[in-house]
Design a protein around this motif. Structure first.
Motif, PDB file in Angstrom:
ATOM      1  N   LEU A 285      36.946  56.290  29.706  1.00  0.00           N
ATOM      2  CA  LEU A 285      36.200  57.455  30.492  1.00  0.00           C
ATOM      3  C   LEU A 285      35.390  56.842  31.431  1.00  0.00           C
ATOM      4  CD1 LEU A 285      35.326  60.092  31.448  1.00  0.00           C
ATOM      5  CD2 LEU A 285      33.921  60.211  29.497  1.00  0.00           C
ATOM      6  N   ARG A 286      34.625  55.623  30.783  1.00  0.00           N
ATOM      7  CA  ARG A 286      33.356  54.740  31.632  1.00  0.00           C
ATOM      8  C   ARG A 286      34.187  54.200  32.786  1.00  0.00           C
ATOM      9  NH1 ARG A 286      31.125  54.322  26.511  1.00  0.00           N
ATOM     10  NH2 ARG A 286      32.314  52.343  26.155  1.00  0.00           N
ATOM     11  N   ARG A 287      35.420  53.553  32.490  1.00  0.00           N
ATOM     12  CA  ARG A 287      36.012  52.638  33.440  1.00  0.00           C
ATOM     13  C   ARG A 287      36.692  53.727  34.187  1.00  0.00           C
ATOM     14  NH1 ARG A 287      37.151  49.823  28.671  1.00  0.00           N
ATOM     15  NH2 ARG A 287      38.866  51.124  27.929  1.00  0.00           N
ATOM     16  N   THR A 288      37.186  54.898  34.169  1.00  0.00           N
ATOM     17  CA  THR A 288      37.755  55.855  34.993  1.00  0.00           C
ATOM     18  C   THR A 288      36.764  56.113  36.093  1.00  0.00           C
ATOM     19  OG1 THR A 288      39.415  56.506  33.270  1.00  0.00           O
ATOM     20  CG2 THR A 288      38.878  58.055  35.195  1.00  0.00           C
ATOM     21  N   LEU A 289      35.400  56.377  35.655  1.00  0.00           N
ATOM     22  CA  LEU A 289      34.596  57.110  36.637  1.00  0.00           C
ATOM     23  C   LEU A 289      34.196  55.990  37.395  1.00  0.00           C
ATOM     24  CD1 LEU A 289      32.249  59.144  33.908  1.00  0.00           C
ATOM     25  CD2 LEU A 289      34.033  60.117  35.640  1.00  0.00           C
ATOM     26  N   ASP A 290      34.309  54.649  37.374  1.00  0.00           N
ATOM     27  CA  ASP A 290      34.183  53.895  38.423  1.00  0.00           C
ATOM     28  C   ASP A 290      35.218  53.869  39.341  1.00  0.00           C
ATOM     29  OD1 ASP A 290      31.842  52.908  37.176  1.00  0.00           O
ATOM     30  OD2 ASP A 290      33.022  51.151  35.738  1.00  0.00           O
ATOM     31  N   ARG A 291      36.195  54.509  39.176  1.00  0.00           N
ATOM     32  CA  ARG A 291      37.121  54.651  40.353  1.00  0.00           C
ATOM     33  C   ARG A 291      37.211  56.005  41.042  1.00  0.00           C
ATOM     34  NH1 ARG A 291      42.013  53.731  36.145  1.00  0.00           N
ATOM     35  NH2 ARG A 291      43.395  54.421  37.893  1.00  0.00           N
ATOM     36  N   PRO A 292      37.487  56.111  42.071  1.00  0.00           N
ATOM     37  CA  PRO A 292      37.571  57.450  42.898  1.00  0.00           C
ATOM     38  C   PRO A 292      38.657  58.326  42.400  1.00  0.00           C
ATOM     39  CG  PRO A 292      38.659  55.713  44.210  1.00  0.00           C
ATOM     40  CD  PRO A 292      38.125  55.136  42.892  1.00  0.00           C
ATOM     41  N   ILE A 293      38.455  59.054  41.345  1.00  0.00           N
ATOM     42  CA  ILE A 293      39.663  59.833  40.623  1.00  0.00           C
ATOM     43  C   ILE A 293      39.114  61.193  40.674  1.00  0.00           C
ATOM     44  CG2 ILE A 293      40.574  60.514  38.535  1.00  0.00           C
ATOM     45  CD1 ILE A 293      41.099  57.570  38.089  1.00  0.00           C
ATOM     46  N   ASP A 294      40.149  62.253  40.825  1.00  0.00           N
ATOM     47  CA  ASP A 294      39.747  63.696  40.706  1.00  0.00           C
ATOM     48  C   ASP A 294      40.219  63.916  39.264  1.00  0.00           C
ATOM     49  OD1 ASP A 294      39.440  66.388  40.837  1.00  0.00           O
ATOM     50  OD2 ASP A 294      40.634  66.746  42.506  1.00  0.00           O
ATOM     51  N   ILE A 295      39.040  64.203  38.345  1.00  0.00           N
ATOM     52  CA  ILE A 295      39.287  64.616  37.147  1.00  0.00           C
ATOM     53  C   ILE A 295      39.946  66.084  36.946  1.00  0.00           C
ATOM     54  CG2 ILE A 295      37.115  63.392  36.401  1.00  0.00           C
ATOM     55  CD1 ILE A 295      35.699  66.262  35.812  1.00  0.00           C
ATOM     56  N   HIS A 296      40.052  66.687  37.992  1.00  0.00           N
ATOM     57  CA  HIS A 296      40.946  68.061  37.741  1.00  0.00           C
ATOM     58  C   HIS A 296      42.233  67.909  37.942  1.00  0.00           C
ATOM     59  CE1 HIS A 296      37.029  70.403  37.888  1.00  0.00           C
ATOM     60  NE2 HIS A 296      36.579  69.376  38.906  1.00  0.00           N
ATOM     61  N   THR A 297      42.676  67.047  38.915  1.00  0.00           N
ATOM     62  CA  THR A 297      44.105  66.778  39.047  1.00  0.00           C
ATOM     63  C   THR A 297      44.715  65.561  38.345  1.00  0.00           C
ATOM     64  OG1 THR A 297      43.553  65.650  41.201  1.00  0.00           O
ATOM     65  CG2 THR A 297      43.839  68.089  41.267  1.00  0.00           C
ATOM     66  N   THR A 298      44.107  64.712  38.026  1.00  0.00           N
ATOM     67  CA  THR A 298      44.859  63.172  37.418  1.00  0.00           C
ATOM     68  C   THR A 298      45.040  63.622  36.272  1.00  0.00           C
ATOM     69  OG1 THR A 298      43.063  62.028  38.826  1.00  0.00           O
ATOM     70  CG2 THR A 298      44.072  61.214  36.817  1.00  0.00           C
ATOM     71  N   PRO A 299      46.496  63.310  35.995  1.00  0.00           N
ATOM     72  CA  PRO A 299      47.109  63.578  34.558  1.00  0.00           C
ATOM     73  C   PRO A 299      46.538  62.420  33.623  1.00  0.00           C
ATOM     74  CG  PRO A 299      48.663  62.801  36.139  1.00  0.00           C
ATOM     75  CD  PRO A 299      47.505  63.044  37.049  1.00  0.00           C
ATOM     76  N   ILE A 300      46.494  62.724  32.572  1.00  0.00           N
ATOM     77  CA  ILE A 300      45.663  62.019  31.451  1.00  0.00           C
ATOM     78  C   ILE A 300      46.425  60.511  31.400  1.00  0.00           C
ATOM     79  CG2 ILE A 300      46.933  62.937  29.234  1.00  0.00           C
ATOM     80  CD1 ILE A 300      43.395  61.671  29.649  1.00  0.00           C
ATOM     81  N   GLU A 301      47.986  60.496  31.560  1.00  0.00           N
ATOM     82  CA  GLU A 301      48.794  59.475  31.202  1.00  0.00           C
ATOM     83  C   GLU A 301      48.506  58.282  32.306  1.00  0.00           C
ATOM     84  OE1 GLU A 301      51.567  62.423  33.113  1.00  0.00           O
ATOM     85  OE2 GLU A 301      49.762  62.496  31.600  1.00  0.00           O
ATOM     86  N   THR A 302      47.903  58.698  33.265  1.00  0.00           N
ATOM     87  CA  THR A 302      47.590  57.481  34.184  1.00  0.00           C
ATOM     88  C   THR A 302      46.333  56.893  33.946  1.00  0.00           C
ATOM     89  OG1 THR A 302      46.362  59.252  35.733  1.00  0.00           O
ATOM     90  CG2 THR A 302      48.769  59.039  35.959  1.00  0.00           C
ATOM     91  N   VAL A 303      45.466  57.321  33.308  1.00  0.00           N
ATOM     92  CA  VAL A 303      44.173  56.658  33.056  1.00  0.00           C
ATOM     93  C   VAL A 303      43.987  56.415  31.286  1.00  0.00           C
ATOM     94  CG1 VAL A 303      42.972  57.592  34.831  1.00  0.00           C
ATOM     95  CG2 VAL A 303      43.046  59.075  32.633  1.00  0.00           C
ATOM     96  N   MET A 304      45.146  56.752  30.638  1.00  0.00           N
ATOM     97  CA  MET A 304      45.335  56.261  29.143  1.00  0.00           C
ATOM     98  C   MET A 304      45.165  54.981  29.016  1.00  0.00           C
ATOM     99  SD  MET A 304      48.676  57.809  27.648  1.00  0.00           S
ATOM    100  CE  MET A 304      50.146  57.014  28.030  1.00  0.00           C
ATOM    101  N   THR A 305      45.261  54.332  27.633  1.00  0.00           N
ATOM    102  CA  THR A 305      45.644  53.151  27.328  1.00  0.00           C
ATOM    103  C   THR A 305      46.778  53.483  26.360  1.00  0.00           C
ATOM    104  OG1 THR A 305      43.116  52.506  27.161  1.00  0.00           O
ATOM    105  CG2 THR A 305      44.857  51.066  25.827  1.00  0.00           C
ATOM    106  N   ALA A 306      47.940  52.603  27.273  1.00  0.00           N
ATOM    107  CA  ALA A 306      49.193  52.919  26.411  1.00  0.00           C
ATOM    108  C   ALA A 306      49.203  51.656  25.540  1.00  0.00           C
ATOM    109  CB  ALA A 306      50.319  52.762  27.560  1.00  0.00           C
ATOM    110  N   GLY A 307      50.326  52.002  24.464  1.00  0.00           N
ATOM    111  CA  GLY A 307      50.559  50.967  23.430  1.00  0.00           C
ATOM    112  C   GLY A 307      49.361  50.638  22.637  1.00  0.00           C
ATOM    113  N   CYS A 308      48.626  51.713  22.271  1.00  0.00           N
ATOM    114  CA  CYS A 308      47.187  51.422  21.604  1.00  0.00           C
ATOM    115  C   CYS A 308      47.596  51.081  20.173  1.00  0.00           C
ATOM    116  CB  CYS A 308      46.560  52.798  21.637  1.00  0.00           C
ATOM    117  SG  CYS A 308      47.600  54.269  21.191  1.00  0.00           S
TER     118      CYS A 308
END
Length: 339
Positions: A268-291
């Motif tokens: 979340l902290r890393r995402t908020l440093d980017r110009p992202i719309d939290i209302h429309t951005t799907p979670i898989e584009t900002v998640m950590t894959a291969g966790c």
């Protein structure tokens, strides 16, 4: 007000020794006792092996006996044996001659500690033990003593000198007996195939038992308590799920419930440093894959090590098909006493 009188006699005498001398005395004791233990290495011989054989073949209990300081050492040896897979208990020789000999049976093995080998209380009960037919092992300092000659196995734990400067207080001799007792216990432990989980079952209380007995399944969040969103969920809804479940993370799964990734407070902290719309951005584009994931049958202590090694605070728990079955974080480890 007058000063309190100083007691007379040895208990009341005081002497001032400088710090250097105190250190010298302490070092001398440790050197003497270390030398005594080193001398035991050569005495781990055929007698040691025969003693182990008797105890491994024992169908009853190892009954440990010792008088005075040897009794204190014997009590500890009995406790060590019992906690490492060899059933044992301590019997006080003085009490033995007043009824406690009934605790010893023909199926037991008697382990007697006596530095002199002539302890009167031991000699009193010796004929009874011999008539029972219970094998007798003696840890002692005199191979020519009565107890040594009567024993089926004699293990020599004699010391060149006591650490006490007067040569009177049992110091090096008791350390020597204790070390040999530990050697016997560990040799038996290995011979029995005693495991860490076996050890934990004898120590269920305290952090040791928790670390060796608790599995991930015992402390993980399950069912509706698992923070989880499906692929395609808007980021804002994932944040609501994280907040509601309170684990600082959310699993991201496909429609069948298989783990695709994780979204954490750090993400979340890393995402908020980017110009992202939290209302429309799907979670898989900002998640950590291969966790990092773990299995529910893993020891909690092993899961903790994994979290520390990977420098993460949360862990998703999956089955062999990567289906999400649980979640836990460092707070769960703390509450369970694993940390």
């Amino acid at each position: 007000m007058s000063a309190a009188p100083v007691p007379s006699g040895a208990a009341g005498r005081t002497s001032r020794i400088d710090s250097a001398r105190l250190r010298q005395l302490g070092e001398a004791v440790l050197r003497t006792e270390a030398e005594a233990i080193s001398a035991l290495v050569a005495r781990v011989d055929d007698s040691f092996v025969r003693a182990c054989d008797y105890m491994l073949a024992c169908e009853g209990r190892i009954v440990v006996l010792g008088m005075g300081k040897s009794g204190h050492i014997g009590s500890k040896i009995a406790a060590t044996l019992a906690s490492t897979g060899t059933p044992a208990f301590f019997v006080h020789p003085g009490e033995a001659s007043h009824g406690d000999l009934g605790m010893i049976t023909t199926k037991d093995v008697a382990l007697i500690l006596s530095n002199s080998g002539e302890t009167p209380e031991m000699l009193t009960i010796l004929p009874i033990i011999k008539r029972l037919g219970a094998p007798l092992i003696c840890l002692g300092g005199n191979p020519l003593s009565t107890l040594a000659r009567a024993a089926d196995v004699f293990i020599n734990v004699a010391v060149a000198k006591e650490a006490c400067p007067l040569g009177l207080a049992p110091t090096a001799s008791t350390t020597s007996a204790l070390a040999m007792g530990d050697a016997l216990a560990v040799a038996l432990l290995e011979s029995r195939g005693f495991t860490a989980e076996d050890f934990a079952r004898s120590h269920p209380a305290g952090s040791l038992g928790r670390r060796l007995l608790l599995h991930v399944a015992d402390i993980m969040h399950q069912g509706d308590d698992i923070p989880m969103v499906r692929r395609g969920t808007p980021l804002k809804d994932a944040l609501v799920e994280m907040s509601r479940k309170g684990l600082g993370m959310s699993a991201v799964v496909d429609d069948a419930g298989h783990v695709l990734g994780i979204f954490t407070d750090g993400d979340l902290r890393r995402t908020l440093d980017r110009p992202i719309d939290i209302h429309t951005t799907p979670i898989e584009t900002v998640m950590t894959a291969g966790c990092v994931t773990a299995r529910s049958d893993m020891l909690a202590a092993a899961a903790l090590h994994l979290m520390e090694d990977r420098k993460i605070n949360g862990l998703l728990i999956v089955d062999e098909a990567q289906f999400l079955v649980g979640a836990l974080n460092m707070h769960d480890m703390l509450r369970a006493g694993v940390v």
